[in-house]
Design a protein around this motif. Structure first.
Motif, PDB file in Angstrom:
ATOM      1  N   THR A 116       8.097  42.114 -31.198  1.00  9.91           N
ATOM      2  CA  THR A 116       8.675  40.966 -31.900  1.00  9.91           C
ATOM      3  C   THR A 116      10.171  41.173 -32.093  1.00  9.91           C
ATOM      4  N   SER A 117      10.851  40.096 -32.441  1.00  6.27           N
ATOM      5  CA  SER A 117      12.295  40.196 -32.693  1.00  6.27           C
ATOM      6  C   SER A 117      12.529  40.266 -34.196  1.00  6.27           C
TER       7      SER A 117
ATOM      8  N   SER B 102      14.402  38.334 -35.980  1.00  9.36           N
ATOM      9  CA  SER B 102      14.317  36.986 -36.584  1.00  9.36           C
ATOM     10  C   SER B 102      12.866  36.588 -36.807  1.00  9.36           C
ATOM     11  N   GLU B 103      12.018  36.837 -35.819  1.00  7.53           N
ATOM     12  CA  GLU B 103      10.592  36.500 -35.966  1.00  7.53           C
ATOM     13  C   GLU B 103       9.974  37.272 -37.132  1.00  7.53           C
TER      14      GLU B 103
ATOM     15  N   PRO C   1      16.487  35.284 -42.047  1.00  3.49           N
ATOM     16  CA  PRO C   1      17.269  36.240 -41.265  1.00  3.49           C
ATOM     17  C   PRO C   1      18.704  35.752 -41.087  1.00  3.49           C
TER      18      PRO C   1
ATOM     19  N   THR D  46      22.839  37.295 -39.566  1.00  2.00           N
ATOM     20  CA  THR D  46      23.448  38.326 -38.719  1.00  2.00           C
ATOM     21  C   THR D  46      24.949  38.382 -38.933  1.00  2.00           C
TER      22      THR D  46
ATOM     23  N   ARG E 227      21.906  43.203 -39.267  1.00  2.00           N
ATOM     24  CA  ARG E 227      20.864  42.203 -39.478  1.00  2.00           C
ATOM     25  C   ARG E 227      20.513  42.166 -40.959  1.00  2.00           C
TER      26      ARG E 227
ATOM     27  N   SER F 212      22.382  34.281 -33.928  1.00  2.00           N
ATOM     28  CA  SER F 212      20.961  34.000 -34.165  1.00  2.00           C
ATOM     29  C   SER F 212      20.125  34.943 -33.294  1.00  2.00           C
ATOM     30  N   SER F 213      18.951  34.503 -32.871  1.00  2.00           N
ATOM     31  CA  SER F 213      18.037  35.402 -32.176  1.00  2.00           C
ATOM     32  C   SER F 213      18.381  35.542 -30.692  1.00  2.00           C
TER      33      SER F 213
ATOM     34  N   TYR G 171      16.496  37.189 -28.614  1.00  2.00           N
ATOM     35  CA  TYR G 171      15.236  37.043 -27.886  1.00  2.00           C
ATOM     36  C   TYR G 171      14.970  35.560 -27.623  1.00  2.00           C
ATOM     37  N   SER G 172      15.242  34.759 -28.638  1.00  2.00           N
ATOM     38  CA  SER G 172      15.007  33.328 -28.496  1.00  2.00           C
ATOM     39  C   SER G 172      15.957  32.743 -27.433  1.00  2.00           C
TER      40      SER G 172
END
Ligand code: GLP
Length: 242
Positions: A86-87, A89-90, A99, A101, A134, A163-164, A166-167
């Motif tokens: 998982t990231s 943010s998740e 979350p 940053t 983070r 932001s994320s 990963y997203s």
């Protein structure tokens, strides 16, 4: 109330009183507790007794001291399962935390030998280095340095890094992050890390290195993170092999 005639030691009664104040939210996480003197005066007990109760609560993780400032109520630790990729943010959103940053830097560097090997590129290949703090509900949790292959993540901008990633990798660049391997080591915060994480130099931290890969098995990132040990508890489910 503290009962002087009780068979329970006075320091123990004070410990229980402070714990109760924490559990009933009279004292909130991150809040400074009253000074030793205030407790001494309030309960008409000796300073030594107050000190012993507070020291026990610090040792048990209910309180933490900030030198020269005071003693504070500990924040609840994030209980982070080790299974699942998982990231940040998740993870925070799943716990109802917000979350955020602080991007420290996003720069292009040349991969030195060790990083190049992990990212499976030639040594000297230009890669991205992204340093971020983070935060969860505005409190620093970790300091992350992600090394990303430029071929895959060359389009990453500083704005996206707020932001994320990963997203963005998945939604903006159409990548599928699928596998990961993580190693975890106990350590202490160096001066600069401590400043960014807002802890004392030498405070306990976890150094976590993650290599995540795409479904094609190509490495997506090598991330070297420093997690505040007072904010994280890592758990894993186990099954006995027969
Ligand atoms: C975790 C991992 C990092 C990864 C990050 C991505 O914190 N330890 O390796 O880079 O998640 O988080 P986000 O997608 O929120 O940027």
């Amino acid at each position: 109330m503290i009962y002087k005639n009780s068979p329970l030691p006075i320091y123990y009664q004070l410990e229980e009183a402070i714990k109760k104040a924490i559990h009933t939210h009279q004292l909130m996480p991150g809040e400074m507790i009253p000074s030793e003197r205030e407790y001494t005066e309030k309960y008409k007990i000796s300073r030594m007794t107050v000190r012993q109760a507070i020291t026990n609560l610090v040792n048990d993780g209910y309180l933490y001291r900030q030198r020269g400032i005071g003693t504070f109520v500990t924040h609840q630790k994030i209980v982070q399962p080790l299974q699942g990729l998982t990231s940040f943010s998740e993870d925070m959103l799943a716990r109802g935390l917000e979350p955020s940053t602080r991007v420290i830097s996003l720069s292009e560097i040349k991969a030195e030998l060790d990083l190049a090997a992990k990212l499976e590129v030639e040594a000297g290949t230009p890669i991205l280095e992204l340093k971020r703090v983070r935060l969860a509900d505005h409190l620093p949790m970790s300091l992350e340095t992600a090394y990303l292959s430029k071929v895959l993540s060359g389009g990453l901008t500083e704005e996206m890094a707020f932001s994320s990633i990963y997203s963005h990798a998945e939604k903006t660049f159409g990548l599928k992050i699928q596998f990961g391997r993580q190693s975890i080591e106990a350590s202490v915060a160096q001066k600069i890390e401590a400043e960014m994480l807002e802890v004392a130099e030498g405070a306990p931290v976890l150094r976590i290195e993650r290599i995540s890969r795409l479904e094609t098995n190509k490495p997506f990132e090598v991330a070297k993170s420093v997690y505040r040990a007072d904010r994280y508890q890592l758990t894993i489910d186990m099954e006995r092999e027969r």
